[in-house]
Design an enzyme around this catalytic site. Structure first.
Site, PDB file in Angstrom:
ATOM      1  CE  LYS A   1      28.768  49.248  38.504  1.00  0.00           C
ATOM      2  NZ  LYS A   1      27.323  49.001  38.688  1.00  0.00           N
TER       3      LYS A   1
ATOM      4  CD  GLU B   1      23.816  50.305  31.942  1.00  0.00           C
ATOM      5  OE1 GLU B   1      23.612  49.588  30.951  1.00  0.00           O
ATOM      6  OE2 GLU B   1      24.141  49.850  33.061  1.00  0.00           O
TER       7      GLU B   1
ATOM      8  CB  SER C   1      31.728  48.789  45.501  1.00  0.00           C
ATOM      9  OG  SER C   1      31.656  50.188  45.700  1.00  0.00           O
TER      10      SER C   1
END
Lengths: 262, 395
Positions: free
Chosen positions: B85, B107, B374
């Protein structure tokens, strides 16, 4: 001519300002919604926006979000609202009614079938807050094919150079969003609201209505000479809720408001 | 993608009129920024010195041996803040600064994007507010604490299902109110155009590195490239540089939750119904009335009823294949990776590992695949503990 356009022409002739109300369909139940529509017509409301509840109402503040949620829980869906529309038209209700709804509900129903059903049941217009001008083509094509309901255009205080483009072929009236963000931020209009409304009025060939955050006729006194009418949504929903959806309370509020617009 | 921001019939800009000019400004600022060598230099400086890139492409020896094909893991779990991210956040926050915005909002579902945004905001001295569903705040309490330590305000969202979908609604509402001074940092490859494009650009570093690293190791292209898909940010980044390589099979792994047939899942593409949510047209889980259906997954990061529009397009065009993995399969794979490789993956990433194991069984010893790992599993230890103890997990 569409009922909304007929009403606008009539108001212009009588030099009256329009009162447009919003309420979420299905509250307190569908029979109650029908009774409230009739009461408002009697009280002199010019146009009713009927909210079709959706699970993710991103243009709405907490009051209408909550109303939508409760209505969905009670089993309200667009098919039932169409049914109610058909019934009240058969029972003689003649004021213009607009569905205020989110685009996914239309997509899911099927765009062409939806446009046809609007025509069949006497829905006169649509307000779809998550369908900006650039995305309207498919829906417009279907509506034009039917020659029934019309799509109401919204403009905002930051629309600027988009305003003439949006208003070029707009029909019925223009919905001027008077505050940034979502519905129901009482009395907090955008800082340049007067200049913005004047600009829209100058460009628009159709009546200009102001919505978002209006509670009483007093709220719009400073803009009274510019706009052609007011839209009351969140505050009206709160009032209905406080009075347990009493038709008398609705009538009283609407006729007082309409009188205050004179 | 066409000029109106569509990938085939997916994408677009299904937002309020008041955001249309904001999106236009954002698109112009983004295009200008990525064409500016100074911006690129700064972005890559922070990726290297702050995020810790490049991340290794690790040959998982014991996993490969056990399942009979060469499995490489792209180690996004080793990034600062523990997941991919941050790649996107650094890019978007530099863009926010360039546009003169003083505040950022975001969010978050699992909390990884929220933590990454809070981190970036601390680094560049911006005020940060993160919207998070009440349910997610419970199951990712550790990440809530991290965000608060980093100086962000975490707003608890109590509407609808109290998860990522609702947090996103609330972030969009807040953004519509304050777009003049506030930048909305979207964490997944979703939302109105140009967001899917922006997120892909900033995540494509994953496949750029992986392609080069794989070539150094094997002097060729991999046979399969795989990643998990919630909204689809790590997967679009993992696919990006391989989309134009027809010999590489691309596989996205959605969350089947308790099983597609139970209705309690988050596999938006499995049922193939199209809808609009959060500003985009894409595949969307919905009920018989067109209301958005609650997604279910043991992994908060995959618990999303929609999917990024480019994935919808890749599915329709046949370029990528999308499959799904149940909670149980993911948890089994998670434990397997712990034991075989000494890596605790995020539950999200464990979905990709689970399908990699299935897929490996159909491949030869000479073939190879890259799986995007990830994120790391530190944030999930309570969920994992509850699951192993046989307790009913949240949602």
């Amino acid at each position: 001519m569409n009922r909304i356009e007929e009403k606008m022409a009539l108001l212009k002739e009588k030099k009256e300002k329009a009162l447009i109300t919003y309420m979420t369909a299905g509250l307190p139940d569908m029979e109650g919604t029908k009774a409230l529509i009739k009461a408002q017509e009697e009280a002199g409301v010019d146009v009713i926006e009927l909210g079709i509840p959706f699970s993710d109402p991103i243009a709405d503040g907490p009051v209408i979000q909550d109303a939508s949620y409760r209505s969905i829980c009670l089993g309200t869906n667009v098919t039932k609202v169409f049914q109610a529309m058909q019934e009240i038209r058969e029972e003689g209700v003649n004021l213009p009614i607009i569905f205020m709804m989110y685009y996914n509900t239309i997509l899911h129903y099927g765009i062409e079938a939806f446009a046809a059903k609007c025509k069949e049941t006497g829905v006169d217009g649509l307000i779809v807050p998550d369908l900006p001008f650039e995305e309207q083509e498919e829906l417009q094509d279907a509506l034009k094919e039917q020659e029934g309901a019309i799509l109401i255009q919204l403009v905002s205080p930051v629309s600027k150079e988009r305003i003439p483009v949006i208003l070029e072929d707009a029909r019925g009236f223009v919905y001027c969003v008077s505050a940034m963000g979502v519905t129901g931020q009482a009395g907090t209009f955008h800082k340049e609201v007067t200049a913005y409304l004047s600009e829209v009025k100058q460009i628009s060939k159709i009546p200009v209505m102001m919505g978002f955050g209006i509670r009483t006729p007093k709220d719009i006194t400073p803009m009274k000479d510019i706009i052609d009418g007011a839209i009351v949504g969140t505050h009206f929903m709160q009032l209905l809720e406080e009075h347990h959806y009493s038709v008398d309370a609705a009538k009283q509020y609407c006729s007082d408001f309409k009188a205050g617009l004179k | 993608m066409n000029s109106k921001g569509y990938y085939g019939k997916f994408g677009g800009q299904f937002v309020a009129e008041s955001l249309m000019n904001t999106l236009k400004e954002l698109d112009a600022a983004f295009e200008e920024a990525i064409g500016d060598p100074e911006f690129q230099k700064e972005y890559h400086y922070y990726l290297k010195q702050y995020v810790g890139r490049e991340t290794p492409l690790y040959f998982a020896e014991r996993l490969s041996e056990t399942y009979g094909t060469k499995i490489y893991l792209k180690r996004e779990d080793l990034n600062h803040t523990g997941a991919h991210k941050i790649n996107n956040v650094i890019g978007q926050i530099l863009l926010a600064k360039r546009m003169g915005k003083k505040k950022v909002i975001a969010e978050t579902g699992a909390g990884q994007h929220g933590v990454a945004t809070a981190t970036g905001a601390a680094l560049f001295d911006l005020e940060c507010t993160v919207y998070m569903g009440e349910e997610d705040m419970k199951r990712q309490a550790l990440n809530v604490m991290r965000m608060e330590m980093l100086g962000a305000k975490v707003v608890c969202v109590r509407s609808g299902s109290n998860t990522l979908k609702d947090a996103t609604n609330e972030a969009i509402r807040a953004w519509a109110k304050r777009a003049e001074d506030t930048f909305y940092v979207i964490g997944s490859a979703v939302g109105p155009y140009p967001y899917p494009k922006i997120v892909k650009e900033f995540q494509s570093v994953i496949s750029r590195e992986a392609k080069k690293q794989f070539y150094e190791a094997e002097q060729r292209l991999p046979d399969v490239v795989m990643a998990c898909v919630g909204g689809g940010s790590n997967s679009i980044g993992m696919f990006a540089d391989f989309i134009e390589e027809p010999g590489v099979e691309l596989i996205g792994v959605e969350a089947a939750g308790k099983g597609i047939e139970t209705g309690e899942h988050a596999a938006a593409m499995a049922l193939g119904e199209i809808g609009t949510l959060h500003g985009m047209k894409s595949y969307l889980l919905q009920d018989e009335n067109g209301n958005v259906q609650l997604a279910h997954s043991i992994s908060a990061g995959l618990d999303y009823p929609g999917v990024g529009p480019e994935h919808a397009y890749l599915k329709d065009s046949g370029r990528a294949k999308y499959v799904s993995i149940t909670d149980k399969e993911a948890m089994d794979a998670l434990m397997e990776l712990c034991k075989l490789e000494g890596i605790i993956p995020a539950i999200e990433s464990a979905h990709a590992i689970a399908y990699a194991i299935k897929k490996a069984k159909t491949m030869t010893k000479e073939q190879s695949m890259i799986v995007c790992l990830s994120g790391r599993g530190d944030k999930d230890v309570h969920t994992i503990a509850d699951y192993l103890a046989g307790k009913e997990y949240l949602n």
